[in-house]
Design a protein around this motif. Structure first.
Motif, PDB file in Angstrom:
ATOM      1  N   ILE A  27      -8.570   1.267   2.195  1.00 32.30           N
ATOM      2  CA  ILE A  27      -7.752   0.896   1.038  1.00 32.30           C
ATOM      3  C   ILE A  27      -7.906  -0.591   0.733  1.00 32.30           C
ATOM      4  O   ILE A  27      -7.849  -1.014  -0.428  1.00 32.30           O
ATOM      5  CB  ILE A  27      -6.280   1.303   1.264  1.00 32.30           C
ATOM      6  N   LEU A  28      -8.130  -1.409   1.762  1.00 32.67           N
ATOM      7  CA  LEU A  28      -8.373  -2.840   1.539  1.00 32.67           C
ATOM      8  C   LEU A  28      -9.688  -3.067   0.798  1.00 32.67           C
ATOM      9  O   LEU A  28      -9.798  -3.964  -0.039  1.00 32.67           O
ATOM     10  CB  LEU A  28      -8.385  -3.591   2.866  1.00 32.67           C
ATOM     11  N   ASP A  29     -10.689  -2.238   1.101  1.00 32.19           N
ATOM     12  CA  ASP A  29     -11.956  -2.339   0.372  1.00 32.19           C
ATOM     13  C   ASP A  29     -11.742  -2.027  -1.116  1.00 32.19           C
ATOM     14  O   ASP A  29     -12.325  -2.683  -1.991  1.00 32.19           O
ATOM     15  CB  ASP A  29     -12.991  -1.373   0.960  1.00 32.19           C
ATOM     16  N   LYS A  30     -10.900  -1.050  -1.403  1.00 27.27           N
ATOM     17  CA  LYS A  30     -10.568  -0.727  -2.798  1.00 27.27           C
ATOM     18  C   LYS A  30      -9.842  -1.902  -3.456  1.00 27.27           C
ATOM     19  O   LYS A  30     -10.096  -2.241  -4.620  1.00 27.27           O
ATOM     20  CB  LYS A  30      -9.691   0.525  -2.865  1.00 27.27           C
ATOM     21  N   ALA A  31      -8.932  -2.525  -2.711  1.00 25.86           N
ATOM     22  CA  ALA A  31      -8.194  -3.671  -3.249  1.00 25.86           C
ATOM     23  C   ALA A  31      -9.142  -4.813  -3.587  1.00 25.86           C
ATOM     24  O   ALA A  31      -9.019  -5.457  -4.634  1.00 25.86           O
ATOM     25  CB  ALA A  31      -7.138  -4.129  -2.246  1.00 25.86           C
ATOM     26  N   ARG A  32     -10.089  -5.080  -2.702  1.00 23.14           N
ATOM     27  CA  ARG A  32     -11.050  -6.162  -2.945  1.00 23.14           C
ATOM     28  C   ARG A  32     -11.918  -5.872  -4.165  1.00 23.14           C
ATOM     29  O   ARG A  32     -12.309  -6.790  -4.891  1.00 23.14           O
ATOM     30  CB  ARG A  32     -11.930  -6.366  -1.708  1.00 23.14           C
ATOM     31  N   ALA A  33     -12.242  -4.596  -4.386  1.00 26.50           N
ATOM     32  CA  ALA A  33     -13.067  -4.218  -5.541  1.00 26.50           C
ATOM     33  C   ALA A  33     -12.329  -4.466  -6.858  1.00 26.50           C
ATOM     34  O   ALA A  33     -12.930  -4.847  -7.857  1.00 26.50           O
ATOM     35  CB  ALA A  33     -13.476  -2.755  -5.431  1.00 26.50           C
ATOM     36  N   GLY A  34     -10.997  -4.238  -6.859  1.00 21.18           N
ATOM     37  CA  GLY A  34     -10.185  -4.569  -8.033  1.00 21.18           C
ATOM     38  C   GLY A  34     -10.373  -3.667  -9.227  1.00 21.18           C
ATOM     39  O   GLY A  34     -10.195  -4.098 -10.368  1.00 21.18           O
ATOM     40  N   LEU A  35     -10.727  -2.392  -9.003  1.00 25.61           N
ATOM     41  CA  LEU A  35     -10.851  -1.412 -10.088  1.00 25.61           C
ATOM     42  C   LEU A  35      -9.606  -0.534 -10.104  1.00 25.61           C
ATOM     43  O   LEU A  35      -9.217   0.012  -9.057  1.00 25.61           O
ATOM     44  CB  LEU A  35     -12.094  -0.544  -9.886  1.00 25.61           C
ATOM     45  N   TYR A  36      -8.998  -0.356 -11.287  1.00 25.56           N
ATOM     46  CA  TYR A  36      -7.721   0.357 -11.367  1.00 25.56           C
ATOM     47  C   TYR A  36      -7.695   1.356 -12.513  1.00 25.56           C
ATOM     48  O   TYR A  36      -8.226   1.085 -13.597  1.00 25.56           O
ATOM     49  CB  TYR A  36      -6.568  -0.641 -11.508  1.00 25.56           C
ATOM     50  N   ASN A  37      -7.015   2.470 -12.233  1.00 27.58           N
ATOM     51  CA  ASN A  37      -6.769   3.452 -13.281  1.00 27.58           C
ATOM     52  C   ASN A  37      -5.737   2.897 -14.255  1.00 27.58           C
ATOM     53  O   ASN A  37      -4.800   2.207 -13.853  1.00 27.58           O
ATOM     54  CB  ASN A  37      -6.251   4.748 -12.637  1.00 27.58           C
ATOM     55  N   VAL A  38      -5.907   3.237 -15.510  1.00 25.95           N
ATOM     56  CA  VAL A  38      -5.002   2.726 -16.547  1.00 25.95           C
ATOM     57  C   VAL A  38      -3.541   3.073 -16.243  1.00 25.95           C
ATOM     58  O   VAL A  38      -2.634   2.312 -16.583  1.00 25.95           O
ATOM     59  CB  VAL A  38      -5.435   3.249 -17.939  1.00 25.95           C
TER      60      VAL A  38
ATOM     61  N   THR B 163     -10.524  -6.390 -17.620  1.00 23.12           N
ATOM     62  CA  THR B 163     -11.593  -5.967 -18.523  1.00 23.12           C
ATOM     63  C   THR B 163     -11.642  -4.442 -18.516  1.00 23.12           C
ATOM     64  O   THR B 163     -11.662  -3.819 -17.439  1.00 23.12           O
ATOM     65  CB  THR B 163     -12.958  -6.511 -18.050  1.00 23.12           C
ATOM     66  N   GLU B 164     -11.674  -3.851 -19.685  1.00 23.22           N
ATOM     67  CA  GLU B 164     -11.752  -2.387 -19.785  1.00 23.22           C
ATOM     68  C   GLU B 164     -13.177  -1.932 -19.468  1.00 23.22           C
ATOM     69  O   GLU B 164     -14.137  -2.354 -20.105  1.00 23.22           O
ATOM     70  CB  GLU B 164     -11.347  -1.923 -21.185  1.00 23.22           C
ATOM     71  N   ILE B 165     -13.294  -1.084 -18.450  1.00 22.98           N
ATOM     72  CA  ILE B 165     -14.603  -0.530 -18.074  1.00 22.98           C
ATOM     73  C   ILE B 165     -14.890   0.728 -18.894  1.00 22.98           C
ATOM     74  O   ILE B 165     -15.980   0.928 -19.404  1.00 22.98           O
ATOM     75  CB  ILE B 165     -14.653  -0.207 -16.563  1.00 22.98           C
ATOM     76  N   ASN B 166     -13.882   1.591 -18.974  1.00 22.91           N
ATOM     77  CA  ASN B 166     -13.938   2.769 -19.839  1.00 22.91           C
ATOM     78  C   ASN B 166     -12.505   3.134 -20.199  1.00 22.91           C
ATOM     79  O   ASN B 166     -11.582   2.369 -19.912  1.00 22.91           O
ATOM     80  CB  ASN B 166     -14.688   3.934 -19.175  1.00 22.91           C
ATOM     81  N   SER B 167     -12.287   4.293 -20.789  1.00 22.12           N
ATOM     82  CA  SER B 167     -10.950   4.634 -21.294  1.00 22.12           C
ATOM     83  C   SER B 167      -9.908   4.795 -20.195  1.00 22.12           C
ATOM     84  O   SER B 167      -8.708   4.753 -20.462  1.00 22.12           O
ATOM     85  CB  SER B 167     -11.020   5.919 -22.126  1.00 22.12           C
ATOM     86  N   THR B 168     -10.344   4.968 -18.946  1.00 23.21           N
ATOM     87  CA  THR B 168      -9.384   5.175 -17.856  1.00 23.21           C
ATOM     88  C   THR B 168      -9.424   4.100 -16.775  1.00 23.21           C
ATOM     89  O   THR B 168      -8.565   4.079 -15.901  1.00 23.21           O
ATOM     90  CB  THR B 168      -9.627   6.541 -17.168  1.00 23.21           C
ATOM     91  N   THR B 169     -10.395   3.194 -16.807  1.00 22.78           N
ATOM     92  CA  THR B 169     -10.599   2.254 -15.699  1.00 22.78           C
ATOM     93  C   THR B 169     -10.656   0.812 -16.180  1.00 22.78           C
ATOM     94  O   THR B 169     -11.320   0.502 -17.170  1.00 22.78           O
ATOM     95  CB  THR B 169     -11.911   2.588 -14.952  1.00 22.78           C
ATOM     96  N   TYR B 170      -9.940  -0.062 -15.426  1.00 20.40           N
ATOM     97  CA  TYR B 170      -9.922  -1.492 -15.727  1.00 20.40           C
ATOM     98  C   TYR B 170     -10.329  -2.289 -14.489  1.00 20.40           C
ATOM     99  O   TYR B 170     -10.015  -1.912 -13.358  1.00 20.40           O
ATOM    100  CB  TYR B 170      -8.526  -1.926 -16.179  1.00 20.40           C
ATOM    101  N   GLN B 171     -11.001  -3.408 -14.716  1.00 21.20           N
ATOM    102  CA  GLN B 171     -11.418  -4.324 -13.649  1.00 21.20           C
ATOM    103  C   GLN B 171     -10.597  -5.601 -13.731  1.00 21.20           C
ATOM    104  O   GLN B 171     -10.518  -6.231 -14.793  1.00 21.20           O
ATOM    105  CB  GLN B 171     -12.898  -4.661 -13.828  1.00 21.20           C
ATOM    106  N   ILE B 172      -9.983  -5.986 -12.602  1.00 17.35           N
ATOM    107  CA  ILE B 172      -9.228  -7.242 -12.588  1.00 17.35           C
ATOM    108  C   ILE B 172     -10.187  -8.425 -12.497  1.00 17.35           C
ATOM    109  O   ILE B 172     -11.292  -8.309 -11.945  1.00 17.35           O
ATOM    110  CB  ILE B 172      -8.199  -7.249 -11.435  1.00 17.35           C
ATOM    111  N   SER B 173      -9.798  -9.554 -13.017  1.00 15.48           N
ATOM    112  CA  SER B 173     -10.707 -10.707 -13.117  1.00 15.48           C
ATOM    113  C   SER B 173     -10.991 -11.323 -11.746  1.00 15.48           C
ATOM    114  O   SER B 173     -10.157 -11.292 -10.836  1.00 15.48           O
ATOM    115  CB  SER B 173     -10.114 -11.769 -14.029  1.00 15.48           C
ATOM    116  N   ASP B 174     -12.180 -11.902 -11.623  1.00 14.77           N
ATOM    117  CA  ASP B 174     -12.560 -12.577 -10.381  1.00 14.77           C
ATOM    118  C   ASP B 174     -11.637 -13.755 -10.088  1.00 14.77           C
ATOM    119  O   ASP B 174     -11.395 -14.095  -8.927  1.00 14.77           O
ATOM    120  CB  ASP B 174     -14.006 -13.072 -10.470  1.00 14.77           C
ATOM    121  N   SER B 175     -11.116 -14.391 -11.132  1.00 12.94           N
ATOM    122  CA  SER B 175     -10.241 -15.552 -10.933  1.00 12.94           C
ATOM    123  C   SER B 175      -8.941 -15.156 -10.236  1.00 12.94           C
ATOM    124  O   SER B 175      -8.392 -15.929  -9.439  1.00 12.94           O
ATOM    125  CB  SER B 175      -9.941 -16.235 -12.266  1.00 12.94           C
TER     126      SER B 175
END
Length: 259
Positions: A138-149, A165-177
């Motif tokens: 789960i920590l690896d998922k947290a580091r990746a920062g991809l989330y369902n809408v 950033t919207e990746i597709n209609s259901t997935t968002y990526q949190i910023s590197d900052s």
């Protein structure tokens, strides 16, 4: 399920250092039985052998056991209270360089929420949050920062626009900052040493799965990890009934001050 659940708990502790005696047994046993049945295994001993030989299934077991459920700004009214009253109190008491620990952080929703909230007060470059969880996967998922809408439903719209950033209609990526502000580490709340001199500890919707005895142990360890008059932020179903017995005082609903 054949053979002894008591023996199973001992074997799992030896294998994972997770003490199942400290979880509510009826609830946890039901979850474990369902997982074992899913794999068409008929005994606890056979299941232990199965996860010993299969690293992927071992990770699945730990992930399932630790009940990872999270979302950004869960119970938004409590996050508003954190922003309007608790954070200004902490700044006034301890200065702007706060030591913050997000315990049992799951997929990272809460530590990242903390970063975005703190960015209302200071530059991202000055924000650091320690985030821990027992589950490596789960920590690896947290580091990746991809989330369902769906996990963003409680997040202020301005944060979503600014930091995702919207990746597709259901997935968002949190910023590197935002990701750069969080240090993720594996940590067992029931077994390992806690950080020290924390100004704020956030641990929400996790302790409901533990026995009263285990909760008392964890609350006392949280207390020892906090500076005097620092704050513990808990979940909506985790109000401390007699906080004074644990050296806490109620600051606001779901926020407790070390005394």
């Amino acid at each position: 399920m054949t053979d002894s659940y008591e023996s199973f708990k001992t074997q799992i502790y030896q294998l994972t250092k997770i003490d199942l005696n400290l979880y509510k047994e009826r609830q946890m046993k039901r979850r474990i039985d369902a997982l074992i049945t899913k794999h068409k295994i008929d005994s606890y001993g056979s299941y232990v052998d199965f996860i010993k030989k299969n690293p992927v299934m071992f990770e699945e077991f730990v992930n399932y056991l630790t009940i990872n459920v999270s979302e950004f700004y869960r119970n938004p009214e409590q996050w508003k209270l954190l922003e309007k009253e608790v954070i200004p109190y902490l700044f006034g008491k301890f200065g702007n360089n706060l030591k913050i620990w997000s315990a049992a952080c799951s997929t990272g929703d809460e530590p990242y929420s903390l970063v975005m909230l703190l960015a209302q007060f200071m530059p991202l470059s000055r924000i650091k949050v320690l985030a821990t969880d027992i589950d490596k996967q789960i920590l690896d998922k947290a580091r990746a920062g991809l989330y369902n809408v769906k996990s963003l439903k409680g997040l202020p719209e301005e944060f979503q626009k600014k930091y995702f950033t919207e990746i597709n209609s259901t997935t968002y990526q949190i910023s590197d900052s935002v990701k750069a502000c969080v240090e993720f580490k594996q940590h067992n709340l029931l077994k390992e040493e806690y950080p020290s001199n924390c100004d704020l500890i956030v641990c929400r919707n996790v302790l409901i799965y533990f026995t009263e005895e285990a909760k008392d142990i964890i609350y006392k360890k949280f207390n020892a990890a906090l500076k005097k008059e620092a704050i513990l932020f808990v979940g909506s179903t985790e109000q401390i009934i007699q906080p004074q017995n644990l050296q806490f005082a109620t600051y606001k609903s779901f926020f407790y001050k070390k005394i």
